[in-house]
Enzyme design. Structure first.
Site, PDB file in Angstrom:
ATOM      1  N   CYS A 235      67.887  71.236  24.683  1.00 30.71           N
ATOM      2  CA  CYS A 235      67.518  71.695  23.413  1.00 30.71           C
ATOM      3  C   CYS A 235      66.788  73.052  23.349  1.00 30.71           C
ATOM      4  O   CYS A 235      67.120  74.123  23.712  1.00 30.71           O
ATOM      5  CB  CYS A 235      66.994  70.755  22.412  1.00 30.71           C
ATOM      6  SG  CYS A 235      68.132  69.471  21.781  1.00 30.71           S
TER       7      CYS A 235
ATOM      8  N   HIS B  62      70.425  65.915  22.847  1.00 29.62           N
ATOM      9  CA  HIS B  62      69.381  64.675  23.225  1.00 29.62           C
ATOM     10  C   HIS B  62      70.197  63.709  24.302  1.00 29.62           C
ATOM     11  O   HIS B  62      70.559  62.776  23.635  1.00 29.62           O
ATOM     12  CB  HIS B  62      68.495  64.234  22.328  1.00 29.62           C
ATOM     13  CG  HIS B  62      67.375  65.216  22.010  1.00 29.62           C
ATOM     14  ND1 HIS B  62      66.205  65.538  22.612  1.00 29.62           N
ATOM     15  CD2 HIS B  62      67.548  66.049  20.850  1.00 29.62           C
ATOM     16  CE1 HIS B  62      65.788  66.620  21.960  1.00 29.62           C
ATOM     17  NE2 HIS B  62      66.654  66.681  20.809  1.00 29.62           N
TER      18      HIS B  62
ATOM     19  N   GLU C 139      68.923  61.768  26.290  1.00 28.74           N
ATOM     20  CA  GLU C 139      67.859  60.319  26.177  1.00 28.74           C
ATOM     21  C   GLU C 139      67.967  59.358  25.295  1.00 28.74           C
ATOM     22  O   GLU C 139      67.495  58.376  25.507  1.00 28.74           O
ATOM     23  CB  GLU C 139      66.442  61.122  26.742  1.00 28.74           C
ATOM     24  CG  GLU C 139      65.892  61.795  25.539  1.00 28.74           C
ATOM     25  CD  GLU C 139      65.997  63.087  25.209  1.00 28.74           C
ATOM     26  OE1 GLU C 139      65.274  63.721  24.376  1.00 28.74           O
ATOM     27  OE2 GLU C 139      67.024  63.690  25.610  1.00 28.74           O
TER      28      GLU C 139
END
Length: 511
Positions: free
Chosen positions: A80, A168, A170
């Protein structure tokens, strides 16, 4: 220094800690450092991950990392903000997005035969969270993936092992996020997956022996998972040179002082119980502000330890059960969301007068990893399954000044709630539970009499590491039974409420 490790540079994203969690789940050791305070030994890391950030690369508060020792020399994954930074300052263009790029999206294009996207198919769900978007790729940029609204969802830079994504990996909502991280770390960066509980015990015991030698160490035990695992690790390393002290700060759960001392009897640890209740309650008298309460407790804790340490001849170290979330939450990145949430009284060293060096064997691991380490050393599963309990104890669950009577009320309420969870078989499905005594009186009726008494809030959350947490949907029948029991048995309480807030935005504790 751990071998085969990964450096995560934090730009203040609320998700940075989750990146570390996912990397650790791949049995790969990693460390988080602020983007503007990287470790001196960057060259020893095998791969670098640049986190997201609430800041914009186009704004006035651009966070400029020094990538001179990293870029083109190490495999880099930019997430990002990191991806937008590499584009914006390397020949590309970042602009405000025309569409809202937040939430779930699906990959509509993936470049063929790219190791980075191995075992990931078109249509894979990813999680977006940004207001800017990359309009033009940086010099030598090659687009690797797109979604319907985001053309440059992923790219790499030719001639470097540099990869960048505008989503993202994660978070739970990115369904192939773990696979993507594995592709980058294992297949591209060649990081070995050797980070296990057993390897941690082995390397930590060796490190303690090297650092501490034949010195004496004093450790504060709380009965919780962290201090217990720290104690057993230290005992494994230095044996009889470990002196454990369990302090009753007057803010423990009901009967906890006696039960905790009994708990350690069979563990071969050298433990001394110190009842300092009056000292802590005196230090807290009249304090309402949560930070002032934490500091008063921290100071009293240090004073008690100093007194006790002086009674042990030639003690030179203080051991603490600090874990990684404590460390992360006590480090600020430019005032972003990962800035200090609250102070932790066991982070940041000791005042000079104490003259003890600090050893923190667990400071680089998360709570679930602490439990796995404890299990690998044979610690009883009931002890390892205990819910976390805050260092300041019930002081930060009493939302006003602290008095002995308020502590008594909350201890009784807490005991009914926690024992009830155990009796109903709900305890192990909850990460942490407790009761809060609110600075509110409410009108009630008992018998034919009007009452004007205290309100308590019950809280139960599920989590893996305490960084994020959801409230637990406890059965209505259980809540009804617990509420009735509390109101009927605890003098001074006439109303019970249940907290249904998640973290974020709320924290687990109320203070």
């Amino acid at each position: 220094m751990q071998q085969h490790n990964v450096l995560i540079l934090d730009f203040g994203s609320q998700y940075t800690q989750l990146i570390a969690r996912r990397v650790r789940e791949l049995n790969i050791y990693c460390e988080i450092h602020p983007y503007n305070k990287p470790p001196k030994n960057v060259s020893e890391f095998k791969a670098i991950i640049l986190s997201g950030s609430p800041n914009s690369v186009r704004g006035e508060n651009v966070l400029h990392p020094d990538l001179s020792k990293i870029r083109g020399k190490k495999p880099v994954l930019a997430v990002c903000y990191g991806a937008q930074y590499l584009a914006h300052f390397s020949g590309g263009k970042v602009a405000p997005s025309n569409t809202r790029e937040y939430g779930r999206a699906n990959l509509s294009y993936i470049k063929k035969d790219e190791v980075f996207f191995e075992n990931i198919s078109e249509g894979s769900q990813v999680w977006m969270s940004h207001s800017d978007t990359i309009k033009e790729l940086p010099t030598n940029g090659v687009r690797l993936a797109s979604t319907r609204d985001v053309e440059n969802a992923a790219y790499k830079i030719k001639g470097e092992e540099t990869y960048a994504i505008q989503f993202h990996p994660e978070v739970y909502h990115s369904t192939d996020g773990k696979q993507l991280l594995e592709n980058f770390l294992v297949k591209i960066a060649g990081v070995a997956q050797t980070w296990t509980a057993d390897s941690f015990v082995e390397s930590t015991v060796a490190a303690i022996q090297k650092e501490v030698g034949n010195d004496k160490v004093v450790l504060g035990l709380s009965g919780g998972v962290d201090s217990t695992v720290a104690a057993v690790l230290l005992h494994k390393a230095i044996g009889k040179n470990l002196y454990c002290i369990f302090v009753n700060n007057g803010l423990l759960r009901k009967n906890e002082f006696e039960s905790v001392l009994a708990q350690y009897e069979g563990m071969g640890l050298n433990v001394k119980g110190v009842d300092a209740s009056e000292r802590f309650l005196t230090a807290l008298a009249g304090l309402v502000d949560p930070e002032k309460k934490r500091k008063a407790i921290g100071n009293a804790f240090i004073e008690v330890f100093d007194d006790e340490a002086h009674q042990i001849k030639d003690v030179t170290w203080l051991a603490q059960g600090t874990i990684y979330p404590d460390v992360i939450e006590s480090v600020s990145v430019n005032g972003g969301p990962s800035a200090t949430i609250k102070s932790h009284h066991n982070v940041g060293g000791l005042p000079d007068f104490m003259k003890l060096k600090v050893v923190e064997p667990l400071k680089m691991i998360f709570k679930d990893e602490v439990r796995r380490v404890g299990a690998s050393m044979g610690i009883d599963s009931n002890l390892l399954g205990r819910h976390p309990f805050p260092g300041p104890g019930l002081a930060i669950r009493i939302l006003s000044d602290i008095t002995a009577e308020k502590v008594r009320i909350l201890q009784e309420v807490d005991a009914i709630f926690i024992n009830g969870l155990r009796e109903e078989g709900l305890y192990d499905s909850v990460w942490q539970a407790g009761a809060m005594l609110l600075p509110v009186n409410s009108v009630g009726v008992m018998g034919d009499e009007r009452t004007y008494e205290k309100v308590v809030a019950l809280r139960a959350v599920e989590s893996t590491d305490g960084m994020t947490a959801d409230w637990v949907n406890l059965p209505y029948e259980f809540l009804q039974k617990t509420s009735n029991k509390i109101i009927n048995q605890v003098k001074g309480v006439n109303r019970v409420v249940y907290d249904i807030s998640s973290k974020p935005p709320a924290t687990i504790e109320w203070e």
